[in-house]
Scaffold this active site. Structure first.
Site, PDB file in Angstrom:
ATOM      1  N   GLU A   7     -64.891 -32.334  46.014  1.00 57.86           N
ATOM      2  CA  GLU A   7     -64.446 -33.448  45.180  1.00 57.86           C
ATOM      3  C   GLU A   7     -64.970 -33.219  43.775  1.00 57.86           C
ATOM      4  O   GLU A   7     -66.069 -32.712  43.597  1.00 57.86           O
ATOM      5  CB  GLU A   7     -64.980 -34.803  45.677  1.00 57.86           C
ATOM      6  N   ASN A  43     -63.927 -34.823  34.781  1.00 63.21           N
ATOM      7  CA  ASN A  43     -64.637 -33.548  34.616  1.00 63.21           C
ATOM      8  C   ASN A  43     -63.639 -32.387  34.537  1.00 63.21           C
ATOM      9  O   ASN A  43     -63.536 -31.557  35.442  1.00 63.21           O
ATOM     10  CB  ASN A  43     -65.637 -33.340  35.750  1.00 63.21           C
ATOM     11  N   TYR A  89     -62.516 -24.609  38.988  1.00 59.34           N
ATOM     12  CA  TYR A  89     -62.066 -24.571  40.377  1.00 59.34           C
ATOM     13  C   TYR A  89     -60.645 -24.020  40.477  1.00 59.34           C
ATOM     14  O   TYR A  89     -60.348 -23.231  41.372  1.00 59.34           O
ATOM     15  CB  TYR A  89     -62.181 -25.955  41.017  1.00 59.34           C
TER      16      TYR A  89
END
Length: 161
Positions: free
Chosen positions: A108, A113, A120
């Protein structure tokens, strides 16, 4: 004389002072020292630290259960961000998970962010449509985006640390 090299290795109780410093600088509601100490004792967890010389400059952790890994936390000291430390920690977690037979990994990330989301995505994580955990972060009530990586290692280049 340049900066000391960054090394990645398993977290030990001796690293917790440095981990706690980063935790308090990085999060409104930091984990407690006892929480990290407890995590280090679990057979299903992997926690790593990035060290610059003797100083802890980042850390990351995950739970590994059967064929799935769940990233619990990733943080880099504010003075060391933007230098690829978080990426190195994540690549090492992915490699360790892969070596343990894990086929997919999840995490998560705060909706706000975007630097973490970009990292990611660079590492192959995707967001499934509607994969939002409403109010997930209790400190601010902010939503979390759920991201997923499968397969874990797509090619030899990606698995390199």
């Amino acid at each position: 004389m340049g900066s000391p090299e960054i090394t990645i290795r398993p977290m030990t109780p001796a690293d917790l002072d440095g981990v706690m410093e980063i935790e308090h600088l990085s999060f409104l509601t930091p984990w407690s020292r006892a929480a990290f100490a407890s995590e280090l004792k679990q057979r299903y967890t992997v926690y790593l630290v990035a060290r610059e010389g003797e100083r802890v400059v980042g850390y990351a952790g995950m739970h590994v259960i059967w064929d799935q890994a769940h990233v619990t936390n990733v943080a880099v000291h504010p003075q060391r961000r933007g230098r690829g430390i978080g990426e190195r920690l994540m690549r090492e977690l992915i490699q360790i998970a892969h070596s343990r037979g894990v086929t997919h990994m999840t995490l998560e990330v705060r909706v706000s962010n975007t630097p973490a989301q970009e990292l990611y995505r660079k590492l192959g994580f995707v967001t499934a449509p509607g994969a939002i955990r409403k109010g997930y972060y209790t400190d601010t009530g902010e939503d979390a985006i759920v991201m997923w990586k499968e397969p874990l290692i797509e090619n030899e280049q990606e698995g390199a640390v």
